[in-house]
Design an enzyme around this catalytic site. Sequence first.
Site, PDB file in Angstrom:
ATOM      1  N   LYS A   1      17.245  -8.417  -0.800  1.00 45.23           N
ATOM      2  CA  LYS A   1      17.145  -7.370  -0.410  1.00 45.23           C
ATOM      3  C   LYS A   1      16.240  -7.771   0.620  1.00 45.23           C
ATOM      4  CE  LYS A   1      15.190  -2.281  -0.715  1.00 45.23           C
ATOM      5  NZ  LYS A   1      13.924  -2.864   0.705  1.00 45.23           N
TER       6      LYS A   1
ATOM      7  N   CYS B   1     -23.941  11.255  -3.706  1.00 41.87           N
ATOM      8  CA  CYS B   1     -23.117  10.656  -3.001  1.00 41.87           C
ATOM      9  C   CYS B   1     -22.516  10.339  -1.321  1.00 41.87           C
ATOM     10  CB  CYS B   1     -22.090  12.200  -2.958  1.00 41.87           C
ATOM     11  SG  CYS B   1     -21.127  12.030  -1.530  1.00 41.87           S
TER      12      CYS B   1
ATOM     13  N   GLU C   1       0.742  -0.922  -0.382  1.00 40.58           N
ATOM     14  CA  GLU C   1      -0.143  -0.089  -0.220  1.00 40.58           C
ATOM     15  C   GLU C   1       0.926   1.487  -0.038  1.00 40.58           C
ATOM     16  OE1 GLU C   1      -3.804  -1.823   1.958  1.00 40.58           O
ATOM     17  OE2 GLU C   1      -1.802  -1.204   3.230  1.00 40.58           O
TER      18      GLU C   1
END
Length: 722
Positions: free
Chosen positions: A128, A417, A44
């Site tokens: 890594k 909305c 994220e």
Amino acid sequence: MPPSQSVELSEADAANELMRLAKVIARHDRLYHAEDAPEITDAEYDALVRRNRELEEAFPHLIRADSPSQKVGHEISASPLSKVTHELRMMSLDNAFNREEVEDWVARVRRYLNLDDGDPVAITAEDKIDGLSCSLRYEHGALVRAATRGDGQVGEDVTPNARHIADIPQNLPAGVPDVFEVRGEVYMSRADFAALNAAQAEAGGKLFANPRNAAAGSLRQKDAIVTARRPLKFWAYGWGAASIVPCDTQHAMMRLIEGWGFPLSPFLTLTDSVDAMIAHYQEIGRQRPDLPYEIDGVVYKVDRLDYQQRLGFVAKAPRWALAHKFPAERAETVLQGIDIQVGRTGKLTPVGRLAPVLVGGVTVTNVTLHNRDEIVRLGVRVGDRLVIQRAGDVIPQVVENLTREASREAFAFPDLCPECDSEAVAEEGEVDVRCTGGLICPAQRTQRLEHFVSRKALDIDGFGSERVEKLFKEGLVKTPADIFRLHQHRDTLLSWKGWGSKLREADKANGDTSVDKLLAAIEQRRRPDASRLLFGIGIRHVGEVTARDLMKSIGEIKKLPQIAEKAYNFLKSLAPNDFETKAALEEKKKSGLFEIVGANGMEAVVFSLHDFFHESHNREVWDDILSEVSPPYFEFHTTESSVSGKTVVFTGNLKSMSRDEAKAQAEKLGAKPTGTISAKTDLLVAGPGAGSKLKKAEAFGIEIIDEDAWLRIVLEAESGEE
């Protein structure tokens, strides 16, 4: 959102989103680097950073001073540990997510070094590890200081703690350089992490989210005895300041460091081609699930140190290194619900609520469904069984709907909305559905208010984001007009901690307190520039330049709703093939709508203005603002200059100004700024990174100058005006 959609954003929306990303990423940097308490997954976080990079590539003139692309890690001001300034900055790494991006990086390296196709470029490759970066400074072979990366320039002194890590030598062998900083990762193995959490649970202590957090929290203890009890490990990946570097390649130096007693990655190897790099990457990925430690990719570095020195660095990363992240890990789960979230720019984003599932060591409970079209494409409905993946370049996402053939009711995307009941619409040719509530939508208000007082809008001094959020939270500022009524609440503001502080002597002319200074700054904007006011309201597609163009056309801002409605009705009356006919253009000129509707791509602006003013809530806010401020009639004056009447194009990266500011300067000097090169172009102002436009201008024989020469033209014109 793919890069192509980034380009379709208006400048106002892009600026707003970049402001939001800067704040959100800074917060997550602080949680991750300074507090070891991340709230989101690495995937994220990578998605936020990549989105920021896409927007900055599409709008380079909007890059912010506080952009995450300009910073490494996070400052450690709140830490109880002492600060350490690194002699050489500890950098971050750029990321790649597929073979094509690795190939592009290798190609860029070769171009930068001007190498022929046959010239070899050796590259090291190693896994890594997911740990905490640490720099170990040795003087005359003795460990004198250990420091975390921090923000790259300033870290924390963890020397007493590092002395308790068995992998870190206290003294180096004879013959080492007088000064040498070994850099690497402090980490915790999977088994040790599990044992630590089990012990913490039994003792009723804090549980760590993952091995990286456990390692960071253990190293950054004020009491080194706590660190001594934690099973920390270390391996080296490079070096920092050094009085001498004995070898001339990365690989040879790492083997030398290994000989001094430092563990290295067991996968460190030398490759000579992209095929070899990818093969090693795939082999590490195959073994990844069985490794005793967490990794999240493979790091490539140009081997020759003289090449590294020539390649140098960009803002926060070396050009000679790249982190190749691993692809998604997948799992199956059930979609339990779909929520609609409203972003601060009004975008409605559907988010799937999942039965919790472990993906790549992280429990995933939510997944983005992106937009209305994506829901239709996937055919997802509540109750479906989905394949979910986490990747380094996206937040958790749906890969496949395993039960799309099942008989279930389709999800109905809302037309209103969910935050403010305003209409939710998608503009023609766009997939995103947006709330038209704008200034009255709770989900958008604080960022809209921040934009309203920002430097390019009303530019109210002393009105930062923290103050906007505080005033909104306390109910004193809900709309822009409320800002101009703040003087009624002076006593309340003075009672807030830190708001009633005395100013330094130089500022007392504007009042005795910071509150008085703020109120005075607000009063100075009672007669704002009309184009700044219009830009500050934040109407979609109405950026800084467009706002100025609109005001040049109509003069008086109060006329905008009526003229915009006329323009909208005019556009709707045209048949598809009539828009650019001579008769249509003549009609626009007669009606005074030419600059608003005209032949320069303003149709989207007209529809956006219609959507805005169509909402009664927005009209109320608009009227309320104009009841508090009185913008003078907009008059655009030009200055006689050496570029008056000329067509000017700006390209490349401008150092001292944004692209919009440069265009505004050109207009002020009587020039006509455009975005494309043609035979009619008179002048090209080229900054660093100029590409195809520069080549095209050279082919046409167009005059080309740099930014400094342009600034001299501006200064000459201004001095002549005086």
